[in-house]
Scaffold this active site. Sequence first.
Site: not given
Ligand code: SAH
Length: 220
Positions: A67
């Site tokens: 993010s």
């Molecule tokens: N907070 C993270 C941003 C990650 S992007 C950072 O700082 O890097 C969103 C993430 O949510 C992705 O890695 C994706 O794989 C995960 N995601 C999407 N759907 C999900 C679910 N149902 N359960 C767990 N993770 C999920």
Amino acid sequence: MAKKDDQDSAETRLARLILALRSQGVSEPAVLGAIETTPREVFTPDLFKERAFEDSALPIACGQTISQPFIVGLMSQALKVDKRDRVLEIGTGSGYQTTILSKLSRLVYTVERYRTLMREAEARFKALGLTNIITRFGDGGEGWPEQAPFDRIMVTAAASDEPKALLSQLKPNGILVAPIGKGPVQSLKRYTGDGKGGFAIEALTDVRFVPLLDGVAKEL
Ligand code: SAH
């Protein structure tokens, strides 16, 4: 700007980032402090390390993103985390937001649906000496019932609708922050428990997150 960045030290780049966050309304000292002491380059793929201190989202493995620092600051501030809180985070991704939350709270439970991302994030937490993060490979849409209720919940992937399962795992006066919406642009919403099973709902700003998907990823 890019050229200037190339010449500046990591310290200068970080200071510039913190100033940019401040000017956009991230003012909570604990949140700014957590961002200041978290080396974002550790969470950024080699190809993009030079851009780790830019205020932008960047690609990570499995087609996901780390993010934008401003959004991480904004969401962390909106969650009003206390040092005594147990926090649930859905969507570990790179583990950058997890790390910020770990510095603001007592314990962070974080769920990711890609094994690769989970493993990489776990290695980073270990390398950084963070001991108050508990990870789980699974479908975060279901929350973490065994560890509920939580003081705070942060969802870092876009839920198409109100995340009912997660709201049911929040303490009566807890707070949940999540991007809600089906399209490429979602509304960042804050749900604040009223202590009687209801919620006050605020729309904070428009955001762009990858979608919250059902089930765990079949690919690594
Ligand atoms: N907070 C993270 C941003 C990650 S992007 C950072 O700082 O890097 C969103 C993430 O949510 C992705 O890695 C994706 O794989 C995960 N995601 C999407 N759907 C999900 C679910 N149902 N359960 C767990 N993770 C999920």
